[in-house]
Design a protein around this motif. Structure first.
Motif, PDB file in Angstrom:
ATOM      1  N   SER A 175       0.825  -1.202   0.000  1.00 25.48           N
ATOM      2  CA  SER A 175       0.000   0.000   0.000  1.00 25.48           C
ATOM      3  C   SER A 175       0.864   1.258   0.000  1.00 25.48           C
ATOM      4  O   SER A 175       1.893   1.319   0.672  1.00 25.48           O
ATOM      5  N   PHE A 176       0.422   2.254  -0.781  1.00 19.27           N
ATOM      6  CA  PHE A 176       0.997   3.594  -0.857  1.00 19.27           C
ATOM      7  C   PHE A 176       2.246   3.684  -1.724  1.00 19.27           C
ATOM      8  O   PHE A 176       2.662   4.783  -2.061  1.00 19.27           O
ATOM      9  N   GLU A 177       2.875   2.565  -2.111  1.00 19.83           N
ATOM     10  CA  GLU A 177       4.112   2.670  -2.877  1.00 19.83           C
ATOM     11  C   GLU A 177       3.884   3.318  -4.230  1.00 19.83           C
ATOM     12  O   GLU A 177       4.769   3.934  -4.786  1.00 19.83           O
ATOM     13  N   ASP A 178       2.702   3.124  -4.830  1.00 12.70           N
ATOM     14  CA  ASP A 178       2.403   3.810  -6.084  1.00 12.70           C
ATOM     15  C   ASP A 178       1.229   4.758  -5.919  1.00 12.70           C
ATOM     16  O   ASP A 178       0.575   5.122  -6.885  1.00 12.70           O
ATOM     17  N   GLY A 179       0.964   5.155  -4.671  1.00 14.60           N
ATOM     18  CA  GLY A 179      -0.145   6.063  -4.397  1.00 14.60           C
ATOM     19  C   GLY A 179      -1.471   5.362  -4.226  1.00 14.60           C
ATOM     20  O   GLY A 179      -2.492   6.013  -4.015  1.00 14.60           O
ATOM     21  N   LEU A 180      -1.480   4.031  -4.258  1.00 13.65           N
ATOM     22  CA  LEU A 180      -2.711   3.257  -4.134  1.00 13.65           C
ATOM     23  C   LEU A 180      -2.582   2.260  -2.993  1.00 13.65           C
ATOM     24  O   LEU A 180      -1.482   1.930  -2.550  1.00 13.65           O
ATOM     25  N   LEU A 181      -3.733   1.764  -2.526  1.00 13.03           N
ATOM     26  CA  LEU A 181      -3.727   0.711  -1.516  1.00 13.03           C
ATOM     27  C   LEU A 181      -3.370  -0.620  -2.164  1.00 13.03           C
ATOM     28  O   LEU A 181      -3.600  -0.839  -3.350  1.00 13.03           O
ATOM     29  N   GLU A 182      -2.838  -1.523  -1.353  1.00 11.67           N
ATOM     30  CA  GLU A 182      -2.449  -2.827  -1.877  1.00 11.67           C
ATOM     31  C   GLU A 182      -3.677  -3.671  -2.202  1.00 11.67           C
ATOM     32  O   GLU A 182      -4.739  -3.522  -1.591  1.00 11.67           O
ATOM     33  N   ARG A 214      -4.001  -5.135 -10.178  1.00 10.25           N
ATOM     34  CA  ARG A 214      -4.057  -3.710 -10.471  1.00 10.25           C
ATOM     35  C   ARG A 214      -5.486  -3.187 -10.345  1.00 10.25           C
ATOM     36  O   ARG A 214      -5.736  -2.144  -9.746  1.00 10.25           O
ATOM     37  N   GLU A 215      -6.416  -3.953 -10.908  1.00 13.76           N
ATOM     38  CA  GLU A 215      -7.818  -3.547 -10.846  1.00 13.76           C
ATOM     39  C   GLU A 215      -8.309  -3.483  -9.405  1.00 13.76           C
ATOM     40  O   GLU A 215      -8.971  -2.523  -8.998  1.00 13.76           O
ATOM     41  N   GLN A 216      -7.966  -4.506  -8.600  1.00  9.96           N
ATOM     42  CA  GLN A 216      -8.393  -4.530  -7.209  1.00  9.96           C
ATOM     43  C   GLN A 216      -7.777  -3.391  -6.408  1.00  9.96           C
ATOM     44  O   GLN A 216      -8.415  -2.830  -5.516  1.00  9.96           O
ATOM     45  N   SER A 217      -6.535  -3.055  -6.712  1.00 10.47           N
ATOM     46  CA  SER A 217      -5.877  -1.949  -6.028  1.00 10.47           C
ATOM     47  C   SER A 217      -6.609  -0.640  -6.288  1.00 10.47           C
ATOM     48  O   SER A 217      -6.849   0.160  -5.366  1.00 10.47           O
ATOM     49  N   LEU A 218      -6.993  -0.423  -7.540  1.00 10.33           N
ATOM     50  CA  LEU A 218      -7.733   0.788  -7.888  1.00 10.33           C
ATOM     51  C   LEU A 218      -9.094   0.819  -7.216  1.00 10.33           C
ATOM     52  O   LEU A 218      -9.502   1.837  -6.643  1.00 10.33           O
ATOM     53  N   LEU A 219      -9.817  -0.306  -7.258  1.00 15.36           N
ATOM     54  CA  LEU A 219     -11.154  -0.364  -6.673  1.00 15.36           C
ATOM     55  C   LEU A 219     -11.107  -0.164  -5.162  1.00 15.36           C
ATOM     56  O   LEU A 219     -11.930   0.554  -4.581  1.00 15.36           O
ATOM     57  N   ARG A 220     -10.139  -0.808  -4.514  1.00 10.74           N
ATOM     58  CA  ARG A 220     -10.036  -0.714  -3.052  1.00 10.74           C
ATOM     59  C   ARG A 220      -9.695   0.710  -2.622  1.00 10.74           C
ATOM     60  O   ARG A 220     -10.244   1.223  -1.647  1.00 10.74           O
ATOM     61  N   THR A 221      -8.796   1.338  -3.356  1.00 11.16           N
ATOM     62  CA  THR A 221      -8.422   2.711  -3.010  1.00 11.16           C
ATOM     63  C   THR A 221      -9.600   3.648  -3.187  1.00 11.16           C
ATOM     64  O   THR A 221      -9.848   4.519  -2.336  1.00 11.16           O
ATOM     65  N   ARG A 222     -10.324   3.495  -4.276  1.00 11.41           N
ATOM     66  CA  ARG A 222     -11.470   4.372  -4.531  1.00 11.41           C
ATOM     67  C   ARG A 222     -12.542   4.213  -3.465  1.00 11.41           C
ATOM     68  O   ARG A 222     -13.173   5.189  -3.053  1.00 11.41           O
ATOM     69  N   GLU A 230      -8.347  10.290  -5.348  1.00 12.73           N
ATOM     70  CA  GLU A 230      -8.434  11.588  -6.009  1.00 12.73           C
ATOM     71  C   GLU A 230      -7.033  12.143  -6.278  1.00 12.73           C
ATOM     72  O   GLU A 230      -6.771  12.731  -7.341  1.00 12.73           O
ATOM     73  N   ALA A 231      -6.137  11.962  -5.309  1.00 11.71           N
ATOM     74  CA  ALA A 231      -4.760  12.433  -5.507  1.00 11.71           C
ATOM     75  C   ALA A 231      -4.087  11.655  -6.638  1.00 11.71           C
ATOM     76  O   ALA A 231      -3.349  12.226  -7.446  1.00 11.71           O
ATOM     77  N   TYR A 232      -4.351  10.350  -6.694  1.00 13.33           N
ATOM     78  CA  TYR A 232      -3.806   9.515  -7.765  1.00 13.33           C
ATOM     79  C   TYR A 232      -4.318   9.987  -9.118  1.00 13.33           C
ATOM     80  O   TYR A 232      -3.562  10.092 -10.087  1.00 13.33           O
ATOM     81  N   GLU A 233      -5.622  10.272  -9.197  1.00 15.59           N
ATOM     82  CA  GLU A 233      -6.214  10.733 -10.448  1.00 15.59           C
ATOM     83  C   GLU A 233      -5.635  12.086 -10.860  1.00 15.59           C
ATOM     84  O   GLU A 233      -5.354  12.317 -12.036  1.00 15.59           O
ATOM     85  N   ARG A 234      -5.455  12.972  -9.887  1.00 12.65           N
ATOM     86  CA  ARG A 234      -4.878  14.290 -10.204  1.00 12.65           C
ATOM     87  C   ARG A 234      -3.468  14.139 -10.744  1.00 12.65           C
ATOM     88  O   ARG A 234      -3.096  14.791 -11.720  1.00 12.65           O
ATOM     89  N   GLU A 235      -2.692  13.272 -10.110  1.00 10.58           N
ATOM     90  CA  GLU A 235      -1.316  13.066 -10.553  1.00 10.58           C
ATOM     91  C   GLU A 235      -1.294  12.510 -11.968  1.00 10.58           C
ATOM     92  O   GLU A 235      -0.498  12.949 -12.805  1.00 10.58           O
ATOM     93  N   ARG A 236      -2.165  11.562 -12.240  1.00 10.36           N
ATOM     94  CA  ARG A 236      -2.207  10.958 -13.564  1.00 10.36           C
ATOM     95  C   ARG A 236      -2.661  11.963 -14.617  1.00 10.36           C
ATOM     96  O   ARG A 236      -2.128  12.027 -15.712  1.00 10.36           O
ATOM     97  N   ASN A 237      -3.658  12.766 -14.254  1.00  8.66           N
ATOM     98  CA  ASN A 237      -4.216  13.708 -15.225  1.00  8.66           C
ATOM     99  C   ASN A 237      -3.304  14.884 -15.501  1.00  8.66           C
ATOM    100  O   ASN A 237      -3.431  15.544 -16.531  1.00  8.66           O
TER     101      ASN A 237
END
Length: 400
Positions: A175-182, A214-222, A230-237
């Motif tokens: 968790s948090f290493e790429d800005g997302l939960l594990e 990857r999909e589960q990490s995104l879903l769990r974080t959201r 939101e911070a992850y999305e801002r960074e990506r965008n």
């Protein structure tokens, strides 16, 4: 190696808390060292008293400046004799910046860290101004002292110190290493009280497992940490699009047609799409990458296969050559680079043939050998520092 120095009124609390489990083993092997310094030992009175009433009145007591200063100076002098440098001094306080994984990574690059643990109503401001380099908090709440917070930080930092964890990858994919939960984790048995392990994890298909995680990490974080998502999305965008002069490592991905078609090189029938092609292209699209296909496949299957891919809208552009050969020609790569206005080093090419590797290499592209049929290439055919397999290519995309 990391050397911790903790200035505290309760050294036994630190010793008992950190000389166990993973950190205890790391201290035995020499990956970590821990020195606890009792601030009372630096008091100039018979009773080792280090606190007094605050000027201006108010509840509680304040730790005096001189014992703290002497304790810190003693540690800094020893560090200076060994390294020729002064160490960072971290004052553990709810008034500091909030500790996070990014902070842990930054601190893990140090050789020595001094933690100053306060008690009572705090420490005389004058000594803090003199010795402290970092004010750090573990959250917006108040503890009875800084020891527990210091141990939390030491634990988090230590995991990132080489030699502390048996499996170095553990610290990279959590968790948090790429800005997302594990992603969720499972172990034996396969069926526990009617709850099954997700079938994809039992498939042995590493690519599908990576995509699922990857999909589960995104879903769990959201769901659990919308603030992080939101911070992850801002960074990506805010990452710059292909064709700009930003710092992005990759701006475009391109596929050799046979990598998309499962490696089929027969002109009989219609080639089938390689497994997970859509998953890769979806990830590339989420990252805002330009996606291209080298469309010179055998005459027997070219029209049907390319039409299917074209209708799916998976590629920004399907470029063709009229050479009548399957391998990509140098002209295609040149045309691609001109079209997206990128240097070769910012293009990631997925190829399945030695010829494709050679051509992509000549264009200066980063190359991933994608072999849907399996089997290694002969060493003599590899003419570059090979990115060994598709999973590493996925890692490149995920870590843009």
């Amino acid at each position: 190696m990391m050397n911790y120095h903790v200035l505290t009124l309760f050294p036994e609390m630190i010793e008992q808390g950190l000389h166990t489990s993973i950190l205890g083993r790391a201290m035995e092997t020499g990956a970590l060292t821990l020195e606890t310094v009792n601030i009372r030992d630096y008091a100039d009175n018979r009773h080792h008293k280090v606190d007094d009433y605050p000027y201006g009145g108010g509840a509680g007591m304040v730790m005096q400046a001189e014992p703290v200063y002497r304790a810190c100076l003693s540690v800094q002098e020893r560090i200076g004799q060994r390294t020729g440098r002064r160490a960072r001094v971290i004052y553990v306080t709810p008034q500091g910046s909030v500790f996070c994984q990014k902070t842990a990574r930054e601190l893990a690059r140090e050789e020595d860290l001094i933690f100053l643990c306060g008690h009572y109503e705090g420490i005389d401001e004058r000594v803090l101004e003199e010795v402290v380099t970092d004010y750090v908090s573990v959250g917006d709440y108040v503890l009875t002292g800084g020891e527990l917070a210091a141990m939390v930080m030491i634990d988090a930092v230590s995991r990132l110190v080489p030699g502390v964890l048996n499996n170095e990858e553990s610290a990279q994919f959590e968790s948090f290493e790429d800005g997302l939960l594990e992603y969720p984790q499972y172990s034996r048995p396969k069926n526990w009280r009617g709850k099954q392990v997700p079938p994809v994890l039992l498939s042995g298909d590493h690519l599908r497992v990576e995509a699922w995680r990857r999909e589960q990490s995104l879903l769990r974080t959201r769901k659990r940490r919308p603030d992080l998502y939101e911070a992850y999305e801002r960074e990506r965008n805010t990452q710059e699009k292909p064709g700009t002069s930003g710092k992005r490592k990759i701006g475009a991905v391109v596929f050799e047609w046979s990598a998309c078609a499962g490696g089929t090189d027969s002109g009989e029938g219609e080639p089938k799409a390689a497994p997970y092609l859509e998953e890769i292209l979806k990830l590339s699209g989420e990252l805002g990458l330009w996606r291209g296909l080298a469309g010179d496949c055998p005459a027997g299957g070219k029209d049907g296969f390319l039409q299917i891919l074209d209708k799916k809208g998976l590629f920004e552009r399907i470029l063709k050559e009229d050479t009548g050969e399957r391998e990509l020609g140098g002209n295609f790569y040149k045309q691609l680079l001109e079209e997206v206005h990128l240097p070769g080093k910012k293009v990631l090419a997925f190829v399945s043939s030695p010829e494709g590797i050679q051509k992509a290499r000549e264009a200066g592209m980063r190359v991933v050998w994608l072999s849907p049929q399996g089997g290694p290439l002969e060493k003599s055919q590899i003419c570059f520092r090979q990115i060994a397999d598709f999973l590493e290519g996925m890692a490149l995309l995920r870590n843009l």
